[in-house]
Design a protein around this motif. Structure first.
Motif, PDB file in Angstrom:
ATOM      1  N   LEU A 272       0.842  -1.191   0.000  1.00  0.00           N
ATOM      2  CA  LEU A 272       0.000   0.000   0.000  1.00  0.00           C
ATOM      3  C   LEU A 272       0.881   1.245   0.000  1.00  0.00           C
ATOM      4  CD1 LEU A 272      -2.893   1.106   0.194  1.00  0.00           C
ATOM      5  CD2 LEU A 272      -2.628   1.072   2.679  1.00  0.00           C
ATOM      6  N   THR A 273       0.756   2.067  -1.037  1.00  0.00           N
ATOM      7  CA  THR A 273       1.543   3.290  -1.157  1.00  0.00           C
ATOM      8  C   THR A 273       0.611   4.467  -1.390  1.00  0.00           C
ATOM      9  OG1 THR A 273       1.854   2.992  -3.555  1.00  0.00           O
ATOM     10  CG2 THR A 273       3.527   2.054  -2.097  1.00  0.00           C
ATOM     11  N   LEU A 274       1.000   5.606  -0.825  1.00  0.00           N
ATOM     12  CA  LEU A 274       0.181   6.812  -0.898  1.00  0.00           C
ATOM     13  C   LEU A 274       1.074   7.997  -1.204  1.00  0.00           C
ATOM     14  CD1 LEU A 274      -2.451   8.508  -0.245  1.00  0.00           C
ATOM     15  CD2 LEU A 274      -1.612   8.568   2.108  1.00  0.00           C
ATOM     16  N   SER A 275       0.631   8.858  -2.086  1.00  0.00           N
ATOM     17  CA  SER A 275       1.321  10.118  -2.349  1.00  0.00           C
ATOM     18  C   SER A 275       0.286  11.220  -2.517  1.00  0.00           C
ATOM     19  CB  SER A 275       2.208  10.025  -3.596  1.00  0.00           C
ATOM     20  OG  SER A 275       1.440   9.742  -4.744  1.00  0.00           O
ATOM     21  N   SER A 276       0.637  12.437  -2.058  1.00  0.00           N
ATOM     22  CA  SER A 276      -0.312  13.542  -2.097  1.00  0.00           C
ATOM     23  C   SER A 276       0.430  14.860  -1.988  1.00  0.00           C
ATOM     24  CB  SER A 276      -1.325  13.418  -0.959  1.00  0.00           C
ATOM     25  OG  SER A 276      -2.201  14.534  -0.919  1.00  0.00           O
ATOM     26  N   GLN A 277      -0.022  15.836  -2.739  1.00  0.00           N
ATOM     27  CA  GLN A 277       0.373  17.228  -2.544  1.00  0.00           C
ATOM     28  C   GLN A 277      -0.798  17.909  -1.836  1.00  0.00           C
ATOM     29  OE1 GLN A 277       1.142  18.298  -6.672  1.00  0.00           O
ATOM     30  NE2 GLN A 277       3.349  18.187  -6.324  1.00  0.00           N
ATOM     31  N   PHE A 278      -0.550  18.563  -0.710  1.00  0.00           N
ATOM     32  CA  PHE A 278      -1.653  19.019   0.123  1.00  0.00           C
ATOM     33  C   PHE A 278      -1.348  20.370   0.759  1.00  0.00           C
ATOM     34  CE2 PHE A 278       1.308  17.027   2.971  1.00  0.00           C
ATOM     35  CZ  PHE A 278       1.243  17.776   4.127  1.00  0.00           C
ATOM     36  N   GLN A 279      -2.439  21.015   1.188  1.00  0.00           N
ATOM     37  CA  GLN A 279      -2.394  22.238   1.990  1.00  0.00           C
ATOM     38  C   GLN A 279      -3.500  22.143   3.034  1.00  0.00           C
ATOM     39  OE1 GLN A 279      -2.875  25.599  -0.606  1.00  0.00           O
ATOM     40  NE2 GLN A 279      -0.871  25.373  -1.575  1.00  0.00           N
ATOM     41  N   LEU A 280      -3.153  22.359   4.310  1.00  0.00           N
ATOM     42  CA  LEU A 280      -4.118  22.322   5.400  1.00  0.00           C
ATOM     43  C   LEU A 280      -3.981  23.573   6.242  1.00  0.00           C
ATOM     44  CD1 LEU A 280      -3.742  18.600   6.580  1.00  0.00           C
ATOM     45  CD2 LEU A 280      -5.643  19.554   5.268  1.00  0.00           C
ATOM     46  N   GLN A 281      -5.109  24.128   6.685  1.00  0.00           N
ATOM     47  CA  GLN A 281      -5.110  25.304   7.554  1.00  0.00           C
ATOM     48  C   GLN A 281      -6.125  25.091   8.676  1.00  0.00           C
ATOM     49  OE1 GLN A 281      -6.326  26.035   4.133  1.00  0.00           O
ATOM     50  NE2 GLN A 281      -4.223  25.851   3.408  1.00  0.00           N
ATOM     51  N   SER A 282      -5.768  25.575   9.870  1.00  0.00           N
ATOM     52  CA  SER A 282      -6.682  25.465  11.010  1.00  0.00           C
ATOM     53  C   SER A 282      -6.500  26.665  11.917  1.00  0.00           C
ATOM     54  CB  SER A 282      -6.417  24.180  11.795  1.00  0.00           C
ATOM     55  OG  SER A 282      -7.254  24.124  12.940  1.00  0.00           O
ATOM     56  N   ALA A 308      -2.580  27.873  12.343  1.00  0.00           N
ATOM     57  CA  ALA A 308      -1.684  26.769  12.020  1.00  0.00           C
ATOM     58  C   ALA A 308      -1.930  26.362  10.569  1.00  0.00           C
ATOM     59  CB  ALA A 308      -1.934  25.586  12.945  1.00  0.00           C
ATOM     60  N   ALA A 309      -0.847  26.098   9.858  1.00  0.00           N
ATOM     61  CA  ALA A 309      -0.956  25.692   8.452  1.00  0.00           C
ATOM     62  C   ALA A 309       0.187  24.751   8.122  1.00  0.00           C
ATOM     63  CB  ALA A 309      -0.941  26.908   7.522  1.00  0.00           C
ATOM     64  N   LEU A 310      -0.075  23.827   7.213  1.00  0.00           N
ATOM     65  CA  LEU A 310       0.929  22.856   6.801  1.00  0.00           C
ATOM     66  C   LEU A 310       0.705  22.524   5.334  1.00  0.00           C
ATOM     67  CD1 LEU A 310       3.248  21.206   8.188  1.00  0.00           C
ATOM     68  CD2 LEU A 310       1.636  19.303   8.297  1.00  0.00           C
ATOM     69  N   SER A 311       1.776  22.480   4.565  1.00  0.00           N
ATOM     70  CA  SER A 311       1.680  22.127   3.149  1.00  0.00           C
ATOM     71  C   SER A 311       2.938  21.376   2.753  1.00  0.00           C
ATOM     72  CB  SER A 311       1.504  23.375   2.282  1.00  0.00           C
ATOM     73  OG  SER A 311       2.648  24.206   2.370  1.00  0.00           O
ATOM     74  N   GLY A 312       2.819  20.579   1.703  1.00  0.00           N
ATOM     75  CA  GLY A 312       3.988  19.842   1.243  1.00  0.00           C
ATOM     76  C   GLY A 312       3.612  18.671   0.365  1.00  0.00           C
ATOM     77  N   ASP A 313       4.609  17.814   0.133  1.00  0.00           N
ATOM     78  CA  ASP A 313       4.443  16.588  -0.644  1.00  0.00           C
ATOM     79  C   ASP A 313       4.612  15.397   0.289  1.00  0.00           C
ATOM     80  OD1 ASP A 313       4.282  18.346  -2.704  1.00  0.00           O
ATOM     81  OD2 ASP A 313       6.069  17.658  -3.759  1.00  0.00           O
ATOM     82  N   LEU A 314       3.603  14.528   0.307  1.00  0.00           N
ATOM     83  CA  LEU A 314       3.614  13.364   1.178  1.00  0.00           C
ATOM     84  C   LEU A 314       3.761  12.102   0.335  1.00  0.00           C
ATOM     85  CD1 LEU A 314       3.054  11.761   3.846  1.00  0.00           C
ATOM     86  CD2 LEU A 314       0.613  11.955   3.276  1.00  0.00           C
ATOM     87  N   SER A 315       4.654  11.211   0.752  1.00  0.00           N
ATOM     88  CA  SER A 315       4.746   9.879   0.165  1.00  0.00           C
ATOM     89  C   SER A 315       4.923   8.871   1.295  1.00  0.00           C
ATOM     90  CB  SER A 315       5.918   9.782  -0.825  1.00  0.00           C
ATOM     91  OG  SER A 315       7.150  10.008  -0.172  1.00  0.00           O
ATOM     92  N   TRP A 316       4.162   7.773   1.219  1.00  0.00           N
ATOM     93  CA  TRP A 316       4.178   6.784   2.294  1.00  0.00           C
ATOM     94  C   TRP A 316       3.972   5.402   1.717  1.00  0.00           C
ATOM     95  CZ3 TRP A 316      -0.219   3.821   3.808  1.00  0.00           C
ATOM     96  CH2 TRP A 316      -0.014   3.022   4.936  1.00  0.00           C
ATOM     97  N   THR A 317       4.744   4.435   2.237  1.00  0.00           N
ATOM     98  CA  THR A 317       4.618   3.024   1.886  1.00  0.00           C
ATOM     99  C   THR A 317       4.367   2.234   3.156  1.00  0.00           C
ATOM    100  OG1 THR A 317       6.120   3.273   0.010  1.00  0.00           O
ATOM    101  CG2 THR A 317       5.710   1.039   0.793  1.00  0.00           C
ATOM    102  N   GLN A 318       3.385   1.350   3.120  1.00  0.00           N
ATOM    103  CA  GLN A 318       3.039   0.573   4.304  1.00  0.00           C
ATOM    104  C   GLN A 318       4.240  -0.217   4.805  1.00  0.00           C
ATOM    105  OE1 GLN A 318      -0.037  -2.317   3.651  1.00  0.00           O
ATOM    106  NE2 GLN A 318      -0.583  -2.425   5.800  1.00  0.00           N
ATOM    107  N   ASP A 319       4.518  -0.103   6.116  1.00  0.00           N
ATOM    108  CA  ASP A 319       5.673  -0.757   6.756  1.00  0.00           C
ATOM    109  C   ASP A 319       6.994  -0.330   6.129  1.00  0.00           C
ATOM    110  OD1 ASP A 319       3.944  -2.184   8.430  1.00  0.00           O
ATOM    111  OD2 ASP A 319       3.721  -3.780   6.941  1.00  0.00           O
TER     112      ASP A 319
END
Length: 416
Positions: A272-282, A308-319
């Motif tokens: 399981l792999t996930l990638s995302s470009q995102f922007q979050l604000q709170s 608070a704000a966070l943005s970037g490129d996320l990549s993740w692989t299970q384990d």
């Protein structure tokens, strides 16, 4: 001579009939069907009884009872399938009516090596009764019980059941309208119970024969005490053969005070792999930290955590590795940029960050101006602090009357 020939023929037929009877008593048909299914599913299959085969001038049918795949991976109380002779002669095995009772699936289905996914192929007509599904998700088991479903290729599908997750019980109803020559398809789902509500609506849906599902736009609404919000997406594309899901754009608006947008790419063919470009604000980060079960230190929240704000490129692989690179953020008046990554669940976190200006007054108590200042008490770090390595560069640091410039902090925590 003729009588002797007839006598031997009768004895031979009697012997064959006796042999077939003994094979049936020994369960040879059940063994044969279980062997065929095992080779196809790449999982051990057993049958409690011999299959029942019936046929007439129009149809041929088979009934399997007490079917089990793997070690309780999939259990079926009864499965009944029927084909038209015309479909069998043409080799259209999925042109059938399939009725299943008492299905119990404990997912996820193990990888099958060379037997890759063959797409979203389904029978022409399928009915599911008195069934259940258990699926591990986020540390809990997602369970669907009392599952009833009906599917017809040229019309669509309906489904109802009870969904439970993390101690919450929801009644679920779903409907799928198949795309027509002059009309796009649609999906609707409603799950609700005791103040919790989840509603999914998706339209402009198309499904190709190669197993590619495209949904132009959709909305997911969630009321889950003590939070609620909406997730909108555009350009969702699911490819069964490649086992991947892509969303061109998504937008989220939730309470307490969270908004964001980005894209998404998900694959699960090998891992399981996930990638995302995102922007979050709170504007209310402390409440979200409390919802996540994280304790907030005694700080001046208005200056330290809002906004608070966070943005970037996320990549993740299970384990496997997780990376946030590049990473940019704002906490109060503090801005930073850098990267955060971890190669495995056993490896330490690697962090690099550049902070142009850092004011510690909202985070740490300042010294008293009286002649007898009280000792400064620093916040207590968590006992399960994860190992972190890396480097922090701070252009200007302020704390009360103290100031410092061009600081470099190296983190060398040992891994466990």
């Amino acid at each position: 001579m003729k009588r002797r020939y007839l006598r031997w023929l009768a004895l031979s037929l009697l012997g064959v009939a006796l042999l077939l009877y003994l094979c049936i008593l020994a369960g040879l048909p059940a063994w044969f069907f279980a062997r065929v299914l095992s080779l196809e599913l790449q999982q051990p299959v057993t049958l409690a009884k011999n299959p029942q085969i019936s046929f007439n001038a129009q149809h041929v049918g088979i009934v399997l009872q007490g079917l089990q795949v793997g070690r309780h991976l999939l259990v079926l109380r009864q499965m009944q399938a029927s084909w038209r002779w015309k479909a069998l002669r043409a080799g259209r095995w999925l042109d059938m009516d399939l009725h299943i009772k008492g299905l119990n699936l404990h997912g996820p289905w193990p990888g099958s090596g060379s037997h890759s996914s063959q797409g979203m192929a389904l029978p022409r007509v399928m009915t599911l009764q008195d069934s259940s599904v258990d699926w591990p998700l986020g540390g809990h088991s997602l369970r669907v019980s009392r599952l009833q479903a009906h599917y017809r290729a040229d019309q669509g599908a309906t489904m109802s059941g009870k969904l439970s997750y993390a101690g919450r019980l929801l009644a679920v109803q779903a409907r799928y309208l198949a795309p027509q020559p002059q009309q796009a398809g649609a999906i609707s789902l409603l799950a609700q119970g005791q103040g919790n509500r989840l509603q999914l609506q998706a339209k402009d849906l198309s499904l190709s024969s190669s197993g590619v599902l495209v949904i132009d736009q959709g909305t997911l609404r969630l009321v889950w005490k003590p939070m609620h919000g909406e997730l909108h997406w555009q350009g969702l594309r699911y490819t069964a053969n490649a086992q991947g899901l892509a969303i061109r754009t998504w937008r989220i608006a939730a309470q307490p005070q969270l908004s964001g947008e980005g894209n998404l790419l998900l694959h699960w063919q090998r891992a399981l792999t996930l990638s995302s470009q995102f922007q979050l604000q709170s504007e209310n980060l402390p409440d979200w930290l409390h919802l996540l079960g994280l304790s907030v230190p005694k700080v001046q929240e208005e200056r330290a955590l809002r906004p608070a704000a966070l943005s970037g490129d996320l990549s993740w692989t299970q384990d496997g590795p997780i990376r946030l690179d590049p990473l940019r953020g704002i906490l109060g008046k503090t801005q930073f940029h850098g990267s955060l990554q971890r190669e495995s669940t056993q490896a330490p976190w690697q962090i690099t960050a550049v902070i142009p200006q850092l004011d510690l007054d909202p985070w740490l108590p300042t010294t008293s101006s009286s002649s007898a200042p009280s000792p400064t008490v620093l916040p207590t770090l968590p006992k399960s602090w994860p190992p972190v390595r890396g480097e922090l560069q701070i252009g200007q640091l302020r704390w009360g009357q103290w100031q410092a410039r061009d600081l470099q902090i190296r983190l060398r925590a040992k891994s466990k």
